[in-house]
Enzyme design. Structure first.
Site, PDB file in Angstrom:
ATOM      1  N   ASN A   9       0.860  -1.177   0.000  1.00 52.29           N
ATOM      2  CA  ASN A   9       0.000   0.000   0.000  1.00 52.29           C
ATOM      3  C   ASN A   9       0.900   1.231   0.000  1.00 52.29           C
ATOM      4  OD1 ASN A   9      -1.797   2.057   0.497  1.00 52.29           O
ATOM      5  ND2 ASN A   9      -2.399   1.354   2.541  1.00 52.29           N
ATOM      6  N   LYS A  11       0.105   4.257  -0.187  1.00 46.65           N
ATOM      7  CA  LYS A  11      -0.546   5.424   0.425  1.00 46.65           C
ATOM      8  C   LYS A  11      -0.339   6.650  -0.489  1.00 46.65           C
ATOM      9  CE  LYS A  11      -0.132   3.137   4.818  1.00 46.65           C
ATOM     10  NZ  LYS A  11       0.019   3.216   6.263  1.00 46.65           N
ATOM     11  N   HIS A  96      -9.353   1.092   5.166  1.00 45.62           N
ATOM     12  CA  HIS A  96      -8.069   1.278   5.857  1.00 45.62           C
ATOM     13  C   HIS A  96      -8.284   2.202   7.061  1.00 45.62           C
ATOM     14  CE1 HIS A  96      -3.930   2.430   6.665  1.00 45.62           C
ATOM     15  NE2 HIS A  96      -3.580   1.342   5.993  1.00 45.62           N
ATOM     16  N   GLU A  98      -6.669   4.613   8.092  1.00 44.20           N
ATOM     17  CA  GLU A  98      -6.478   6.039   7.786  1.00 44.20           C
ATOM     18  C   GLU A  98      -7.734   6.629   7.165  1.00 44.20           C
ATOM     19  OE1 GLU A  98      -2.839   5.430   5.624  1.00 44.20           O
ATOM     20  OE2 GLU A  98      -1.869   4.870   7.507  1.00 44.20           O
ATOM     21  N   GLU A 168      -4.906  -4.808  10.730  1.00 42.12           N
ATOM     22  CA  GLU A 168      -3.874  -3.785  10.878  1.00 42.12           C
ATOM     23  C   GLU A 168      -4.092  -3.053  12.202  1.00 42.12           C
ATOM     24  OE1 GLU A 168      -2.150  -2.650   6.731  1.00 42.12           O
ATOM     25  OE2 GLU A 168      -3.707  -1.250   7.292  1.00 42.12           O
ATOM     26  N   GLY A 174       3.053   2.411  10.660  1.00 43.15           N
ATOM     27  CA  GLY A 174       3.991   3.515  10.472  1.00 43.15           C
ATOM     28  C   GLY A 174       4.737   3.909  11.735  1.00 43.15           C
ATOM     29  N   SER A 214       3.995  -1.967  10.193  1.00 45.38           N
ATOM     30  CA  SER A 214       5.455  -2.020  10.370  1.00 45.38           C
ATOM     31  C   SER A 214       6.060  -3.373  10.010  1.00 45.38           C
ATOM     32  CB  SER A 214       5.842  -1.601  11.795  1.00 45.38           C
ATOM     33  OG  SER A 214       5.437  -0.274  12.037  1.00 45.38           O
TER      34      SER A 214
END
Ligand code: 13P
Length: 251
Positions: A9, A11, A96, A98, A168, A174, A214
């Protein structure tokens, strides 16, 4: 069918030229190499059609990172599942964290997006996972259960079987703080368990559940070696072809 999958991904990273270069580099690295997983990359939407072209003739599949929750019409700025499908992309990441956090996506919206993706022949890669406060309050099982049930369980067993799931944990995204192999396995086994209850053992056994957060060339092998972890959804480490390739080769 349950598969091993490594998906990148990207992003909101890389402009069009950089994205095509990265896809081309990955294709070259994979040329002539036998791998034990499906490989998917999810560039920004503006790059999807060009990246589809760039990876043609390789094993690399292409995903969008999102799609609209509406079919078509006056929704300025949105891109439909049908439009994504028309580029030659085969997958779409949905829900996701985010998007949940910054764009207010609810399980209901995610469910609508999954339905549209399926109607248009795309494989949805559906994300879920708890935030740090929920893990610290030991609410992670509860949170994951409601996300999976509300977004994904309102479908027929056949349609559910077309989805790829991606756990996730938000605290691992991240941050460089990966879930331990035990923490990943624990949640993946739990999710497979609730799938057994809802759709039966066969559907659960066939379900692909990825881990994301990560994941990198150093920890991928240990994460992927767990019985219920079928691969990874990779953010940062998918932006360098060599690192992404090393994760692919962790299988
Ligand atoms: P990182 O691998 O950068 O932690 O991102 C994970 C992720 O969010 C993939 O969708």
């Amino acid at each position: 069918m349950r598969k091993n999958v490594v998906a990148g991904n990207w992003k909101m990273n890389k402009n069009l030229q950089e994205g095509v270069a990265l896809a081309t580099e990955l294709k070259a690295l994979l040329n002539g190499v036998t791998v034990k997983c499906d490989v998917v990359i999810a560039p920004p939407l503006t790059h999807v059609a060009s990246v589809v072209d760039a990876v043609k003739g390789s094993i690399v599949g292409v995903a969008a990172q999102n799609c609209a929750d509406k079919e078509k019409g006056a929704y300025t700025g949105e891109v439909s599942a049908e439009m994504i499908q028309s580029t030659g992309a085969q997958y779409v990441i949905i829900g996701h964290s985010e998007r949940r956090e910054y764009y207010g996506e609810t399980n209901e919206i995610i469910k609508n997006k999954i339905a549209l993706a399926l109607q248009n022949g795309l494989t949805p890669i559906v994300c879920f996972g708890e935030v740090l406060a929920q893990r610290e309050a030991e609410k992670h099982f509860e949170v994951v259960k409601s996300q999976v049930e509300e977004a994904m369980f309102g479908f027929s067993p056949e349609d559910f079987g077309k989805m790829i799931l991606a756990y996730e944990p938000v605290w691992a995204i991240g941050t460089g703080k990966t879930a331990s192999a035990e923490q990943a396995q624990e949640i993946h086994a739990f999710v497979r368990g609730i799938i057994v209850e809802k759709f039966g053992k066969q559907v659960a056994d066939d379900c692909t559940i990825l881990y994301g957060g990560s994941c990198n060339p150093t920890n991928a092998k240990e994460l992927f070696s767990n019985t219920d972890v079928d691969g990874g959804l990779i953010g940062g480490a998918s932006l360098k072809a060599a690192d992404f390739m090393a994760i692919i080769q962790a299988f």
